[in-house]
Design a protein around this motif. Structure first.
Motif, short mmCIF file in Angstrom:
data_model
loop_
_atom_site.label_atom_id
_atom_site.label_comp_id
_atom_site.label_asym_id
_atom_site.label_seq_id
_atom_site.Cartn_x
_atom_site.Cartn_y
_atom_site.Cartn_z
N PRO A 50 -13.63 23.80 -7.81
CA PRO A 50 -13.75 22.68 -6.88
C PRO A 50 -13.56 23.06 -5.41
N GLU A 51 -12.63 23.99 -5.15
CA GLU A 51 -12.39 24.36 -3.75
C GLU A 51 -13.58 25.12 -3.16
N GLU A 52 -14.24 25.94 -4.00
CA GLU A 52 -15.42 26.67 -3.54
C GLU A 52 -16.61 25.71 -3.35
N ASP A 53 -16.76 24.77 -4.30
CA ASP A 53 -17.83 23.77 -4.20
C ASP A 53 -17.68 22.97 -2.89
N ALA A 54 -16.45 22.51 -2.64
CA ALA A 54 -16.20 21.70 -1.44
C ALA A 54 -16.45 22.50 -0.17
N LYS A 55 -16.03 23.76 -0.19
CA LYS A 55 -16.21 24.61 1.00
C LYS A 55 -17.70 24.80 1.31
N LEU A 56 -18.51 24.99 0.26
CA LEU A 56 -19.95 25.17 0.48
C LEU A 56 -20.59 23.86 0.91
N ALA A 57 -20.21 22.76 0.25
CA ALA A 57 -20.77 21.45 0.60
C ALA A 57 -20.44 21.08 2.04
N GLU A 58 -19.22 21.42 2.48
CA GLU A 58 -18.77 21.05 3.83
C GLU A 58 -19.24 22.01 4.91
N SER A 59 -19.82 23.14 4.50
CA SER A 59 -20.25 24.15 5.47
C SER A 59 -21.47 23.69 6.28
N GLY A 60 -22.22 22.75 5.71
CA GLY A 60 -23.44 22.29 6.38
C GLY A 60 -24.62 23.21 6.17
N VAL A 61 -24.42 24.29 5.40
CA VAL A 61 -25.50 25.24 5.14
C VAL A 61 -26.52 24.61 4.18
N GLU A 62 -27.80 24.78 4.48
CA GLU A 62 -28.85 24.29 3.60
C GLU A 62 -28.93 25.21 2.39
N ALA A 63 -28.64 24.66 1.21
CA ALA A 63 -28.54 25.47 0.00
C ALA A 63 -29.47 24.95 -1.09
N PHE A 64 -29.96 25.89 -1.90
CA PHE A 64 -30.77 25.58 -3.08
C PHE A 64 -30.17 26.34 -4.25
N VAL A 65 -30.37 25.82 -5.46
CA VAL A 65 -29.86 26.46 -6.67
C VAL A 65 -31.03 26.82 -7.57
N HIS A 66 -31.00 28.01 -8.15
CA HIS A 66 -32.05 28.42 -9.09
C HIS A 66 -31.52 28.30 -10.51
N VAL A 67 -32.26 27.59 -11.35
CA VAL A 67 -31.92 27.47 -12.77
C VAL A 67 -32.08 28.85 -13.42
N PRO A 68 -31.20 29.24 -14.35
CA PRO A 68 -31.37 30.51 -15.06
C PRO A 68 -32.77 30.66 -15.67
N TYR A 69 -33.20 31.91 -15.79
CA TYR A 69 -34.57 32.24 -16.17
C TYR A 69 -34.95 31.82 -17.59
N LEU A 70 -33.97 31.60 -18.45
CA LEU A 70 -34.27 31.32 -19.86
C LEU A 70 -34.89 29.94 -20.09
N ALA A 71 -34.68 29.01 -19.17
CA ALA A 71 -35.16 27.63 -19.36
C ALA A 71 -36.68 27.60 -19.53
N ASN A 72 -37.15 26.90 -20.56
CA ASN A 72 -38.58 26.78 -20.80
C ASN A 72 -38.86 25.47 -21.54
N PHE A 73 -39.39 24.50 -20.81
CA PHE A 73 -39.66 23.18 -21.38
C PHE A 73 -40.97 23.15 -22.17
N GLY A 74 -41.70 24.27 -22.18
CA GLY A 74 -42.92 24.34 -22.97
C GLY A 74 -42.73 25.07 -24.29
#
Length: 279
Positions: A50-74
């Protein structure tokens, strides 16, 4: 005034999502970041601190998350499909916790089933996840692949039936990878190639482009091989990236490198893209 595209990269997060990620961001001169919030090659649903999440959220940095490569909806495998649903749901939640703007997921492969069956499966299982995204949560960004095997989405033209399968849901955006597009047959290195590709994307899915993965290619156009190279060192070359940065459809869209090497090489790639943007 044309909005400026932030230029950054996928960052290492050793030492903590914010502690490690922001340190690496500074080291490479990034203006935005992309991260994994769990092991990229496993199904494990890792919880954050939680402390790391809050620090990143409060940093104001524009962030994106990549889903792990294994995901395949097909995938025709019920187990892979169930794991993919859990993984994307988890990553969307974690993305919201760190204030991410988008969560990137590969568009997947039909593997051994028909394309139509696979797209029906995408609809049945991805549409409910899009509906679950809360106001203020990250968009789900669909990343077309290099065209190898039975990939459901590789060319810009493939995006249309994929989005149609999702009823053009407003929370479904696009993350275009330059190496993937080149491998799938969009000749970004040819005169007019960048304009043709991004004109087509804008015509098919106006306003859906939310992120660009800027990667050169180790292989020739149409090779259907997903092998990234440093900017200017591959078959695309540096000049097409200058053209990309000037295309109206790219205005204000963040540019994220996923190139080979460690911090010094990543810093070089980002510096080159900034130079192309600002010249």
């Amino acid at each position: 005034m044309t909005p400026t595209s932030l230029i950054g990269g996928h960052v290492l997060v050793a030492g903590g999502l914010a502690t490690g990620g922001l340190k690496y961001m500074a080291e490479i001169g990034a203006e935005m970041i992309q991260v994994f919030v769990t092991n990229p090659r496993a199904w494990a649903l890792a919880e954050g601190k939680p402390e790391e999440d809050a620090k990143l959220a409060e940093s104001g940095v524009e962030a994106f998350v990549h889903v792990p490569y294994l995901a395949n909806f097909g995938s025709p495998s019920p187990e892979t499909l169930a794991n993919s649903i859990a993984l994307v749901r988890h990553t969307l939640r974690r993305g919201a916790e760190i204030g991410a703007k988008g969560v990137v997921v590969h568009t997947g492969s039909a593997v051994t089933q028909s394309r139509d069956d696979a797209l029906r499966q995408v609809r049945e299982n991805l549409l409910p996840l899009l509906e679950e995204i809360p106001d203020g949560g990250p968009d789900l960004l669909l990343e077309p692949m290099a065209g190898q095997g039975a990939m459901l989405c590789a060319t810009v033209q493939d995006i249309e039936p994929y989005l149609a399968a999702l009823d053009w849901h407003p929370r479904a955006g696009i993350c275009l990878d330059t190496c993937h597009a080149f491998a799938a047959g969009h000749d970004l290195a040819a005169p007019g190639g960048v304009k043709e590709t991004f004109d087509a994307l804008h015509e098919i899915a106006p306003g859906r482009l939310k992120l660009i993965h800027a990667n050169d290619s180790k292989d020739v156009c149409g090779a259907k091989k997903d092998r990234h190279e440093n900017i200017g060192a591959g078959h695309i070359g540096a000049q097409p990236f200058a053209e990309l940065l000037r295309h109206p459809a790219v205005a204000g869209v963040p540019i994220c490198i996923e190139t080979p090497g460690k911090a010094p090489k990543h810093a070089e790639d980002i510096a080159l893209l900034k130079k192309l943007r600002d010249s």
